[in-house]
Design a protein around this motif. Structure first.
Motif, short mmCIF file in Angstrom:
data_model
loop_
_atom_site.label_atom_id
_atom_site.label_comp_id
_atom_site.label_asym_id
_atom_site.label_seq_id
_atom_site.Cartn_x
_atom_site.Cartn_y
_atom_site.Cartn_z
N GLU A 140 -6.42 -0.79 -4.65
CA GLU A 140 -6.72 0.63 -4.74
C GLU A 140 -6.58 1.04 -6.21
N GLY A 141 -7.55 1.73 -6.70
CA GLY A 141 -7.55 2.06 -8.12
C GLY A 141 -8.49 1.18 -8.92
N LYS A 146 0.81 -1.22 0.00
CA LYS A 146 0.00 0.00 0.00
C LYS A 146 0.84 1.27 0.00
N PHE A 147 2.09 1.18 0.50
CA PHE A 147 2.92 2.38 0.57
C PHE A 147 3.39 2.78 -0.83
N PRO A 148 3.49 4.10 -1.09
CA PRO A 148 3.90 4.54 -2.42
C PRO A 148 5.37 4.27 -2.72
N GLN A 149 6.16 4.08 -1.67
CA GLN A 149 7.58 3.79 -1.83
C GLN A 149 8.06 3.04 -0.59
N PRO A 150 9.24 2.43 -0.66
CA PRO A 150 9.72 1.67 0.51
C PRO A 150 9.87 2.54 1.75
N PRO A 151 9.43 2.07 2.90
CA PRO A 151 9.61 2.83 4.15
C PRO A 151 11.10 3.03 4.45
N THR A 152 11.43 4.14 5.10
CA THR A 152 12.83 4.45 5.39
C THR A 152 13.17 4.39 6.88
N GLY A 153 12.20 4.53 7.76
CA GLY A 153 12.49 4.55 9.18
C GLY A 153 12.91 3.18 9.69
N GLY A 204 2.32 1.31 -3.90
CA GLY A 204 1.12 2.10 -4.13
C GLY A 204 -0.05 1.27 -4.62
N ALA A 205 -0.07 0.00 -4.21
CA ALA A 205 -1.11 -0.92 -4.70
C ALA A 205 -1.70 -1.69 -3.51
N GLY A 206 -2.31 -0.96 -2.59
CA GLY A 206 -2.92 -1.60 -1.43
C GLY A 206 -4.15 -2.40 -1.80
N VAL A 207 -4.41 -3.44 -1.04
CA VAL A 207 -5.61 -4.26 -1.22
C VAL A 207 -6.72 -3.70 -0.36
N ILE A 208 -7.90 -3.50 -0.95
CA ILE A 208 -9.03 -2.96 -0.20
C ILE A 208 -10.13 -3.99 0.03
N ASP A 209 -10.07 -5.12 -0.71
CA ASP A 209 -11.09 -6.15 -0.51
C ASP A 209 -10.56 -7.48 -1.03
N VAL A 210 -11.02 -8.56 -0.42
CA VAL A 210 -10.68 -9.91 -0.89
C VAL A 210 -11.94 -10.78 -0.85
#
Length: 436
Positions: free
Chosen positions: A145-146, A32-39, A127-133
């Motif tokens: 998403e989308g 779902k994140f638009p890019q890899p997390p950095t923290g 940037g491709a989160g799942v909203i339903d299964v």
């Protein structure tokens, strides 16, 4: 149709993706994140996880860019009051090639796994989160998403403690949230501390920690961990007045949670990692347990028989329950010194339907180089050719031993029972050993 859709590209999802990709399984991995997390969240890799990373072909990069944990330097204000280690460094041995807890920032662990996945021909779809299964007898349909609808034979939710997949399945997530126990994390830069030490302010007598500042290997960054919430700069100024924070690169706050899902599988949908178990940070178990979930599930999905897939929930739920109990106990005891009960080398699958014989379910603990790859290993000097890689028996071994692709003993007994064991789980032919 994609064979396996992996939801979530943290360490759990990436481990599963690499494991499936090297076996030639068709997959997609979305996040779902638009890019890899950095923290930097998790940073400790346990010895068993290092063994897994050896098998997956990434251990050289992990060791080259990380480090063993540094000595601790404890302070009262500016005064150093104690120096020492929280563990005892050990030399590698035949049964323990990676004996020590290893520090590797989570963002870098994920990058190493993404790079390995790219070598195997796959990329994370950010940037491709799942909203339903939804699922039926023939497969799973996930809505991204989308609006894209992805059809797969199986879906694995590795999408964290707030897992959308788990929630859409209606699976309970029983446990506790300790609202009064909040923790602040931050990645900072400072010129005022030696990078050879993990710096700690607190009271040893009461096992209370006010703030810790740990250098992250092969960076110019320190990680701050402090209980509570509020102004991090003011907290550091209060307890360590000689330390000036030059820059805060990332920060986060979280509440201590201890929870486990009521199910690890519903039909063709599986859950792994934080989606099914969240831990106290004590003992460094969370990330590592998720990696083990993926390592257990990957080879079973590759073979794909129902008898094998049924063992995933049974085996990993029992381990998760044990590890949750361990991390919770360490949290209650406020134990800071590390010991063998956290390295995950003694975890086993005794009692599983897949574990037969006196040593069934144990980690083999030897022949590490020979175990690399995707196949089974047969230890015997008398067995007929079953098509597996075969090595001499262990000293004092009675009967034959069949080692699963994840390094645990599946069958230990007379050779006459081996064929029935294999056919019972639909293991008609060995997996290829070619992939590394």
């Amino acid at each position: 149709m994609t064979h396996v859709l992996i939801v979530g590209a943290g360490p759990t999802g990436l481990t599963l993706a690499v494991e499936l990709a090297r076996r030639g399984v068709d997959l997609r991995i979305v996040d779902k994140f638009p890019q890899p997390p950095t923290g930097v969240r998790g940073k400790g890799l346990q010895p068993r996880t290092l063994e897994v990373f050896d098998d997956l072909g990434v251990i050289d990069q992990v060791l080259a860019t990380g480090a063993e944990y540094p000595n601790v330097r404890a302070y009262k204000g500016e005064e150093v009051v104690w120096e020492g280690r929280l563990d005892e460094l050990r030399e590698p041995s035949e049964t323990m090639p990676y004996p020590n807890l290893f520090m590797q920032p989570q963002w870098r662990t994920e990058k190493i796994l993404r790079d390995r996945l790219a070598e195997l021909g796959h990329q994370v779809e950010f940037g491709a989160g799942v909203i339903d299964v939804e699922q039926d007898a023939d497969g799973v349909t996930a809505t991204l998403e989308g609006g894209e609808r992805v059809r797969s034979a199986y879906l694995v939710g590795c999408d964290g403690g707030r897992s959308t997949v788990r929630k859409r399945l209606g699976i309970g997530f029983a446990g506790e949230t300790f609202d009064s126990e909040r923790v602040m994390l931050a990645d900072i830069r400072t010129k005022d501390l030696d990078r050879d030490y993990w710096h700690v302010w607190g009271t040893m007598a009461q096992h209370a920690v006010y703030v810790t500042i740990c250098p992250l290997p092969h960076t110019d960054v320190f990680q701050i961990i402090a209980p509570g919430e509020g102004d991090l700069t003011a907290l550091v100024a209060e307890h360590a007045p000689h330390v000036h924070i030059d820059e805060i690169l990332w920060r986060s706050e979280y509440r201590v949670n201890v929870r486990m899902a009521e199910r690890f599988r519903v039909g063709r949908i599986f859950l792994a990692g934080d989606a099914v178990h969240v831990h106290s940070p004590a003992g460094g178990q969370g990330l590592n347990t998720g990696v083990q979930d993926a390592y257990n599930l990957g080879w079973k999905l590759a073979i794909g028989t129902e008898a094998l897939l049924e063992t995933y929930e049974d085996e990993r739920m029992a381990v998760a329950e044990h590890v949750l109990g361990l991390s919770s106990r360490l949290h209650r005891e406020r134990r800071t010194r590390l010991s063998d009960d956290t390295n995950q080398l003694d975890l086993a699958y005794r009692g599983s339907a897949l574990s037969v014989g006196e040593r069934g379910g144990e980690r083999l603990g030897t022949y590490f180089a020979e175990q690399r790859g995707t196949g089974f290993l047969l230890l015997s000097d008398t067995a007929a050719d079953h098509g597996f890689k075969q090595l001499p028996p262990l000293d004092g071994q009675q009967g034959v031993i069949l080692v699963r692709p994840d390094g645990y003993i599946g069958y230990h007994g007379e050779e006459s029972g081996l064929s029935a064991y294999l056919s019972g789980f639909g293991i008609a032919a060995p997996l290829s050993d070619a992939a590394r």
